[in-house]
Design an enzyme around this catalytic site. Structure first.
Site, PDB file in Angstrom:
ATOM      1  N   ASP A  17       0.876  -1.160   0.000  1.00  0.00           N
ATOM      2  CA  ASP A  17       0.000   0.000   0.000  1.00  0.00           C
ATOM      3  C   ASP A  17       0.922   1.221   0.000  1.00  0.00           C
ATOM      4  O   ASP A  17       2.123   1.106   0.268  1.00  0.00           O
ATOM      5  CB  ASP A  17      -0.890  -0.035   1.246  1.00  0.00           C
ATOM      6  N   ASP A  19      -0.056   5.131   1.075  1.00  0.00           N
ATOM      7  CA  ASP A  19      -0.226   6.086   2.178  1.00  0.00           C
ATOM      8  C   ASP A  19      -0.331   5.366   3.513  1.00  0.00           C
ATOM      9  O   ASP A  19      -1.174   4.482   3.690  1.00  0.00           O
ATOM     10  CB  ASP A  19      -1.478   6.948   1.959  1.00  0.00           C
ATOM     11  N   THR A 109      -2.465   0.845  -4.473  1.00  0.00           N
ATOM     12  CA  THR A 109      -2.929   2.023  -3.751  1.00  0.00           C
ATOM     13  C   THR A 109      -4.324   2.454  -4.180  1.00  0.00           C
ATOM     14  O   THR A 109      -4.740   2.225  -5.321  1.00  0.00           O
ATOM     15  CB  THR A 109      -1.952   3.200  -3.946  1.00  0.00           C
ATOM     16  N   SER A 110      -5.023   3.091  -3.264  1.00  0.00           N
ATOM     17  CA  SER A 110      -6.331   3.659  -3.581  1.00  0.00           C
ATOM     18  C   SER A 110      -6.208   5.048  -4.192  1.00  0.00           C
ATOM     19  O   SER A 110      -7.216   5.656  -4.560  1.00  0.00           O
ATOM     20  CB  SER A 110      -7.192   3.730  -2.308  1.00  0.00           C
ATOM     21  N   LYS A 141     -10.432  -1.142  -2.660  1.00  0.00           N
ATOM     22  CA  LYS A 141     -10.375  -1.751  -1.338  1.00  0.00           C
ATOM     23  C   LYS A 141     -11.612  -1.342  -0.535  1.00  0.00           C
ATOM     24  O   LYS A 141     -12.067  -0.207  -0.651  1.00  0.00           O
ATOM     25  CB  LYS A 141      -9.113  -1.279  -0.596  1.00  0.00           C
ATOM     26  N   ASP A 166      -1.666  -0.533   6.184  1.00  0.00           N
ATOM     27  CA  ASP A 166      -1.744   0.205   7.440  1.00  0.00           C
ATOM     28  C   ASP A 166      -3.172   0.447   7.886  1.00  0.00           C
ATOM     29  O   ASP A 166      -3.390   0.900   9.012  1.00  0.00           O
ATOM     30  CB  ASP A 166      -1.049   1.565   7.306  1.00  0.00           C
TER      31      ASP A 166
END
Length: 222
Positions: A17, A19, A109-110, A141, A166
């Site tokens: 991921d 961030d 990543t989103s 996600k 995270d």
């Protein structure tokens, strides 16, 4: 020292991921989204509690269902691209990435691709050759779709892949894809990350050893 006995120690691919995992842009992200929530009369605390690890378009769709999705998305993206103050690399990540030369590695990543690339570069990190970003999947996600897309790219069995996350939504995404998940307690408390297989504080807690076949062995730092 090794990972817990019930977990694999060697993996065919690693997925990160971004961030909260590679970088921390929480101060600017939350500042921007709080301002946006205020503009739309949305409970900012509720939004912040439910936005981490989720694509921006999905946050907008949930909290402002009557707003013009594309307009609001572009507005927020523009703000994030021009306000990165406070964004930093997670402690130890540069050393860990240097250990992964030759390993099948990607970011899942989103964030939209332009934002992901800009944030990584702002923090002095070189984006990997392959990333799964918000626009690359129909379902973000906590759907397993982003991590499954990563596994397909490398033609690896998800059960032989390791994901680093995270946020609870990210952990659920990778676990639903069938991957082992190690979570960093950088943005959420340990008790919120209970679905992960193992927890670390930051990147000083692990070491990577790249293998000749492109796989990687993971150990816990002494």
């Amino acid at each position: 020292m090794s990972l817990p006995a019930h977990l694999p120690k060697r993996f065919d691919a690693i997925f990160f991921d971004m961030d909260g995992t590679l970088i921390d842009s929480t101060p600017c992200v939350e500042r921007i989204w709080r301002n946006w929530a205020g503009e739309h009369g949305i409970d900012a605390e509720d939004l912040i509690a439910n936005m981490h690890g989720v694509r921006g378009v999905d946050v907008i769709r949930r909290f402002a269902p009557n707003a013009d999705l594309q307009t609001e998305f572009e507005k927020l993206l523009g703000r994030e691209l021009t306000d990165m103050e406070g964004t930093i690399a997670i402690a130890g990540i540069a050393a860990r990435l240097a250990e992964l030369e030759g390993v099948r590695t990607a970011i899942v990543t989103s964030a939209p691709r332009p934002l992901a690339q800009s944030k990584l570069e702002y923090c002095g990190l070189t984006p990997p050759a392959f990333m799964v970003c918000a626009e690359d999947v129909a379902d973000g996600k906590p759907s397993p779709a982003p991590y499954l897309a990563g596994a397909r790219h490398f033609a690896v069995d998800p059960a032989r892949a390791l994901a680093f996350e995270d946020a609870p939504n990210g952990v659920r995404s990778a676990k639903a894809a069938g991957m082992t998940v190690i979570a960093l307690t950088t943005s959420h408390a340990a008790d919120e990350l209970g679905e992960a297989d193992f927890l670390i504080r930051d990147w000083h807690d692990l070491r990577f050893h790249a293998e000749a076949d492109g796989s990687v062995t993971v150990t816990v730092a002494e």
